[in-house]
Design a protein around this motif. Structure first.
Motif, PDB file in Angstrom:
ATOM      1  N   PRO A 195     -15.237 -27.888  44.527  1.00 50.67           N
ATOM      2  CA  PRO A 195     -14.562 -27.696  43.236  1.00 50.67           C
ATOM      3  C   PRO A 195     -15.489 -27.247  42.099  1.00 50.67           C
ATOM      4  CG  PRO A 195     -14.718 -30.038  43.733  1.00 50.67           C
ATOM      5  CD  PRO A 195     -15.175 -29.287  44.958  1.00 50.67           C
ATOM      6  N   THR A 196     -16.714 -27.713  42.077  1.00 45.85           N
ATOM      7  CA  THR A 196     -17.625 -27.382  40.973  1.00 45.85           C
ATOM      8  C   THR A 196     -18.445 -26.135  41.245  1.00 45.85           C
ATOM      9  OG1 THR A 196     -17.766 -29.698  40.324  1.00 45.85           O
ATOM     10  CG2 THR A 196     -19.519 -28.255  39.539  1.00 45.85           C
ATOM     11  N   TYR A 197     -18.962 -26.006  42.469  1.00 45.62           N
ATOM     12  CA  TYR A 197     -19.889 -24.908  42.774  1.00 45.62           C
ATOM     13  C   TYR A 197     -19.278 -23.808  43.650  1.00 45.62           C
ATOM     14  CZ  TYR A 197     -23.114 -28.374  40.979  1.00 45.62           C
ATOM     15  OH  TYR A 197     -23.730 -29.311  40.188  1.00 45.62           O
ATOM     16  N   GLY A 198     -18.078 -24.041  44.182  1.00 44.41           N
ATOM     17  CA  GLY A 198     -17.422 -23.031  45.001  1.00 44.41           C
ATOM     18  C   GLY A 198     -18.108 -22.765  46.326  1.00 44.41           C
ATOM     19  N   VAL A 199     -18.796 -23.795  46.864  1.00 44.05           N
ATOM     20  CA  VAL A 199     -19.480 -23.646  48.147  1.00 44.05           C
ATOM     21  C   VAL A 199     -18.983 -24.720  49.118  1.00 44.05           C
ATOM     22  CG1 VAL A 199     -21.552 -22.598  47.154  1.00 44.05           C
ATOM     23  CG2 VAL A 199     -21.424 -25.080  47.389  1.00 44.05           C
ATOM     24  N   GLU A 200     -19.130 -24.432  50.394  1.00 46.35           N
ATOM     25  CA  GLU A 200     -18.723 -25.388  51.416  1.00 46.35           C
ATOM     26  C   GLU A 200     -19.650 -26.604  51.382  1.00 46.35           C
ATOM     27  OE1 GLU A 200     -18.408 -25.640  56.279  1.00 46.35           O
ATOM     28  OE2 GLU A 200     -18.375 -23.669  55.299  1.00 46.35           O
ATOM     29  N   GLN A 201     -19.048 -27.772  51.466  1.00 43.34           N
ATOM     30  CA  GLN A 201     -19.832 -29.006  51.446  1.00 43.34           C
ATOM     31  C   GLN A 201     -20.675 -29.126  52.706  1.00 43.34           C
ATOM     32  OE1 GLN A 201     -17.612 -32.728  51.547  1.00 43.34           O
ATOM     33  NE2 GLN A 201     -19.044 -33.606  50.077  1.00 43.34           N
ATOM     34  N   GLY A 202     -21.925 -29.515  52.519  1.00 43.32           N
ATOM     35  CA  GLY A 202     -22.849 -29.670  53.630  1.00 43.32           C
ATOM     36  C   GLY A 202     -23.057 -31.127  53.997  1.00 43.32           C
ATOM     37  N   ASP A 203     -24.131 -31.394  54.731  1.00 44.55           N
ATOM     38  CA  ASP A 203     -24.455 -32.755  55.183  1.00 44.55           C
ATOM     39  C   ASP A 203     -25.760 -33.221  54.553  1.00 44.55           C
ATOM     40  OD1 ASP A 203     -22.231 -32.977  56.910  1.00 44.55           O
ATOM     41  OD2 ASP A 203     -23.293 -31.854  58.457  1.00 44.55           O
ATOM     42  N   TRP A 204     -25.777 -34.452  54.133  1.00 44.51           N
ATOM     43  CA  TRP A 204     -26.948 -35.079  53.533  1.00 44.51           C
ATOM     44  C   TRP A 204     -26.924 -36.557  53.851  1.00 44.51           C
ATOM     45  CZ3 TRP A 204     -22.550 -33.971  50.783  1.00 44.51           C
ATOM     46  CH2 TRP A 204     -21.940 -35.033  50.125  1.00 44.51           C
ATOM     47  N   HIS A 205     -28.050 -37.210  53.605  1.00 48.23           N
ATOM     48  CA  HIS A 205     -28.098 -38.665  53.760  1.00 48.23           C
ATOM     49  C   HIS A 205     -28.367 -39.266  52.380  1.00 48.23           C
ATOM     50  CE1 HIS A 205     -29.817 -42.655  54.874  1.00 48.23           C
ATOM     51  NE2 HIS A 205     -28.663 -42.629  55.507  1.00 48.23           N
ATOM     52  N   PRO A 206     -27.443 -40.111  51.894  1.00 45.62           N
ATOM     53  CA  PRO A 206     -27.667 -40.776  50.619  1.00 45.62           C
ATOM     54  C   PRO A 206     -28.517 -42.030  50.844  1.00 45.62           C
ATOM     55  CG  PRO A 206     -25.505 -41.355  51.441  1.00 45.62           C
ATOM     56  CD  PRO A 206     -26.114 -40.386  52.432  1.00 45.62           C
ATOM     57  N   THR A 207     -29.429 -42.301  49.912  1.00 47.00           N
ATOM     58  CA  THR A 207     -30.251 -43.496  50.065  1.00 47.00           C
ATOM     59  C   THR A 207     -30.675 -44.051  48.712  1.00 47.00           C
ATOM     60  OG1 THR A 207     -32.184 -44.441  51.154  1.00 47.00           O
ATOM     61  CG2 THR A 207     -32.431 -42.219  50.258  1.00 47.00           C
ATOM     62  N   ALA A 208     -30.897 -45.348  48.710  1.00 48.99           N
ATOM     63  CA  ALA A 208     -31.502 -46.024  47.560  1.00 48.99           C
ATOM     64  C   ALA A 208     -32.835 -46.622  47.999  1.00 48.99           C
ATOM     65  CB  ALA A 208     -30.572 -47.100  47.017  1.00 48.99           C
ATOM     66  N   ASP A 209     -33.247 -46.328  49.250  1.00 46.77           N
ATOM     67  CA  ASP A 209     -34.552 -46.808  49.725  1.00 46.77           C
ATOM     68  C   ASP A 209     -35.625 -46.188  48.839  1.00 46.77           C
ATOM     69  OD1 ASP A 209     -33.115 -48.015  51.715  1.00 46.77           O
ATOM     70  OD2 ASP A 209     -33.885 -46.768  53.338  1.00 46.77           O
ATOM     71  N   TYR A 210     -36.462 -47.030  48.280  1.00 46.00           N
ATOM     72  CA  TYR A 210     -37.470 -46.534  47.354  1.00 46.00           C
ATOM     73  C   TYR A 210     -38.625 -47.520  47.253  1.00 46.00           C
ATOM     74  CZ  TYR A 210     -39.542 -44.468  43.228  1.00 46.00           C
ATOM     75  OH  TYR A 210     -40.416 -43.869  42.362  1.00 46.00           O
ATOM     76  N   PRO A 211     -39.848 -47.080  47.338  1.00 45.07           N
ATOM     77  CA  PRO A 211     -40.258 -45.685  47.444  1.00 45.07           C
ATOM     78  C   PRO A 211     -40.303 -45.180  48.883  1.00 45.07           C
ATOM     79  CG  PRO A 211     -42.200 -47.034  47.151  1.00 45.07           C
ATOM     80  CD  PRO A 211     -40.998 -47.951  47.086  1.00 45.07           C
ATOM     81  N   GLY A 212     -40.257 -46.091  49.877  1.00 46.48           N
ATOM     82  CA  GLY A 212     -40.344 -45.664  51.270  1.00 46.48           C
ATOM     83  C   GLY A 212     -38.982 -45.412  51.888  1.00 46.48           C
ATOM     84  N   TYR A 213     -38.902 -44.398  52.731  1.00 45.34           N
ATOM     85  CA  TYR A 213     -37.654 -44.013  53.389  1.00 45.34           C
ATOM     86  C   TYR A 213     -38.008 -43.371  54.724  1.00 45.34           C
ATOM     87  CZ  TYR A 213     -33.710 -40.899  54.439  1.00 45.34           C
ATOM     88  OH  TYR A 213     -32.682 -40.222  55.065  1.00 45.34           O
ATOM     89  N   VAL A 214     -37.233 -43.677  55.755  1.00 50.03           N
ATOM     90  CA  VAL A 214     -37.396 -43.042  57.062  1.00 50.03           C
ATOM     91  C   VAL A 214     -36.141 -42.229  57.334  1.00 50.03           C
ATOM     92  CG1 VAL A 214     -37.716 -43.392  59.543  1.00 50.03           C
ATOM     93  CG2 VAL A 214     -38.927 -44.865  57.906  1.00 50.03           C
ATOM     94  N   THR A 215     -36.326 -40.964  57.714  1.00 49.46           N
ATOM     95  CA  THR A 215     -35.191 -40.072  57.941  1.00 49.46           C
ATOM     96  C   THR A 215     -34.213 -40.680  58.940  1.00 49.46           C
ATOM     97  OG1 THR A 215     -36.486 -38.855  59.592  1.00 49.46           O
ATOM     98  CG2 THR A 215     -36.410 -37.942  57.350  1.00 49.46           C
ATOM     99  N   THR A 216     -32.943 -40.517  58.623  1.00 55.95           N
ATOM    100  CA  THR A 216     -31.859 -41.048  59.446  1.00 55.95           C
ATOM    101  C   THR A 216     -30.577 -40.320  59.057  1.00 55.95           C
ATOM    102  OG1 THR A 216     -30.781 -43.085  60.208  1.00 55.95           O
ATOM    103  CG2 THR A 216     -31.260 -42.939  57.859  1.00 55.95           C
TER     104      THR A 216
END
Length: 150
Positions: free
Chosen positions: A87-108
């Motif tokens: 709706p805002t950018y006119g692009v297809e929604q992609g995939d991401w991982h949301p996190t509040a891990d801070y400062p360390g984070y392991v990809t998942t």
């Protein structure tokens, strides 16, 4: 007690006026600075088949408020890793991982190395409680090619 709270507030205001860092209090921890919330990947290392990242941010991530979106940069743009992508950018929604891990984070999740395809660049940006990117101009990416198992 009232005197203590008043003195504490005055001290915090004085320290802030001098431009010194003031630890974020719980209710203020997700207020973006005047220039906006920013996050970057300070470092990365292999962690088994995944990557361990260290974030640097000017806000304290909280999933119910402002947090971090992590994704593979060759697969999606910053405008795609947002609930308001279409709706805002006119692009297809992609995939991401949301996190509040801070400062360390392991990809998942969507940021797992298993889902990267040929991508080698991890990207991060700040998002709000609705998983909308706060500012698509404030994105940081990290070339992780040397850490990935080919």
């Amino acid at each position: 007690m009232h005197d203590f709270l008043h003195r504490s507030a005055l001290l915090s205001a004085a320290v802030a006026a001098l431009g010194l860092a003031v630890p974020a209090e719980a209710q203020e921890s997700n207020a973006c600075p005047v220039d906006g919330c920013e996050v970057a990947i300070a470092s990365a290392a292999a962690d088994g088949s995944e990557l361990a990242l260290v974030f640097e941010a000017n806000f304290l991530p909280d999933m119910s408020k402002n947090h971090i979106h992590v994704w593979w940069g060759e697969n999606f743009t910053v405008r795609q890793v947002s609930n308001n992508a279409e709706p805002t950018y006119g692009v297809e929604q992609g995939d991401w991982h949301p996190t509040a891990d801070y400062p360390g984070y392991v990809t998942t999740g969507a940021a797992s190395t298993e889902l990267r395809g040929e991508a080698v660049t991890l990207c991060v940006s700040a998002a709000d409680r609705n998983h909308d990117i706060l500012d698509p101009e404030k994105v940081a990416c990290y070339d992780a090619a040397s850490l990935l198992q080919q």
